[in-house]
Design an enzyme around this catalytic site. Sequence first.
Site, PDB file in Angstrom:
ATOM      1  N   HIS A  97       2.078  -4.698  -2.733  1.00 33.26           N
ATOM      2  CA  HIS A  97       1.633  -3.073  -3.195  1.00 33.26           C
ATOM      3  C   HIS A  97       2.718  -2.006  -2.933  1.00 33.26           C
ATOM      4  CE1 HIS A  97      -2.463  -4.090  -4.834  1.00 33.26           C
ATOM      5  NE2 HIS A  97      -1.871  -5.366  -4.469  1.00 33.26           N
ATOM      6  N   THR A 127      -9.561 -22.939  -0.053  1.00 35.03           N
ATOM      7  CA  THR A 127      -8.930 -22.895   1.326  1.00 35.03           C
ATOM      8  C   THR A 127      -8.078 -21.625   1.823  1.00 35.03           C
ATOM      9  OG1 THR A 127      -6.983 -24.127   0.283  1.00 35.03           O
ATOM     10  CG2 THR A 127      -8.740 -25.426   1.512  1.00 35.03           C
ATOM     11  N   TRP A 147       5.767 -17.594  -9.017  1.00 42.03           N
ATOM     12  CA  TRP A 147       6.109 -18.021  -7.526  1.00 42.03           C
ATOM     13  C   TRP A 147       5.566 -16.897  -6.556  1.00 42.03           C
ATOM     14  CZ3 TRP A 147      12.452 -18.674  -7.837  1.00 42.03           C
ATOM     15  CH2 TRP A 147      12.559 -19.532  -8.871  1.00 42.03           C
TER      16      TRP A 147
END
Length: 338
Positions: A53, A195, A170
């Site tokens: 951010h 997870t 990615w």
Amino acid sequence: GLIKRVACDDGVHSVTNAACCALFPIIDDIQENLFDGGECGEEVHESLRLTFHDAIGFSKTAGGGGADGSIITFDDVETAFHANGGIDEIVNVQKPFIARHNITAGDFIQLAGAVGVSNCLGAPRLPFFLGRPTATAASPPGLVPEPFDSVDTILARFDDAGFSPVEVVWLLISHTIAAADLVDPTIPGTPFDSTPGVFDTQFFVETQLKGTLFPGTGSNEGEVQSPLAGEIRLQSDHLLARDPRTACEWQSFANNQARLQNRFIAAMQKLSVLGHDQSTLTDCSDVIPIPKPLTTQVAHFPAGLSVQDVEQACTTAAFPTLSSDPGPATSVPPVPPS
Ligand code: HEM
Ligand SMILES: [Ca+2]
Ligand SMILES: [Mn+2]
């Protein structure tokens, strides 16, 4: 050949660039007092989100300094942006660390992100470059993507920041160690995969499964159905997993831990120096702790689900063959608040 290393004054560490020695006391402080002794929990997740951010406040057309710490230096402006909801918390937690060390906000944000990721099992060792000057202005508004944005809007925003569609995928590897507090505010800490404390490929398996339920109150802005109780799915992740421009890259990570690590390194390297000429920064990557590898865990379908539940989107490669967890369908527990 051998890389020449310099001994630090602390008598413990040695590094390639002597200027990097000053980072070790900061890293000790980060591990002890920001990440509760080296955990991969909520503060690590929030610190990684903050690297993005801050950095994405960069545009070929609108301006912005990229990874310059402006989200902290000009936090009054930037934490009020809608897409930065909740980011004020980690900003306020990180501020005292910056105040008590000789480091800029831009450097600290990326350092904390790289150190934090190193605490997660299966993570790559991210690069870290030192030397970002203090930001001179806040980011312009509207540069941080929202989960309710269309794929066209998201890809155009990233293109404007210099990232291709494949590089967007990615970067979204980050969502393997992530949870949402505000998408459905009634269920804070609800993870994007089963997870959230492990840097594994489950995010790419589970986002390709047919959504069947809402984990909380129902459809919120930017939320679509997920395949697992206790798991939340962003509309943006759902659409990117199914769009012809990104689906095959998305699927490529579903059972490839080495590729997951390697592409995340490349993406974070680029993100973390956005707005800077890398040749003006010092490579301090050797101060970042070496993460522990994933030993036993392999990609799998959650209990009760199988390849039948995959919404195949990539048309040129089959979904990898995975086994299903035994037992009845389970629920994903929330990430505990700090
Ligand atoms: C299309 C681009 C993206 C969108 C729309 C998006 C959206 C979101 C949303 C809505 C949340 C939940 C916030 C909350 O309610 O607490 C979130 C969490 C997160 N995001 Fe993203 N994100 C994007 C890309 C990225 C990137 C590029 C990174 C890092 C490189 C990142 C890292 C994270 C992390 C680590 C969290 C979890 C924070 C936590 O668990 O507290 N995201 N993202
Ligand atoms: Ca994960
Ligand atoms: Mn959170």
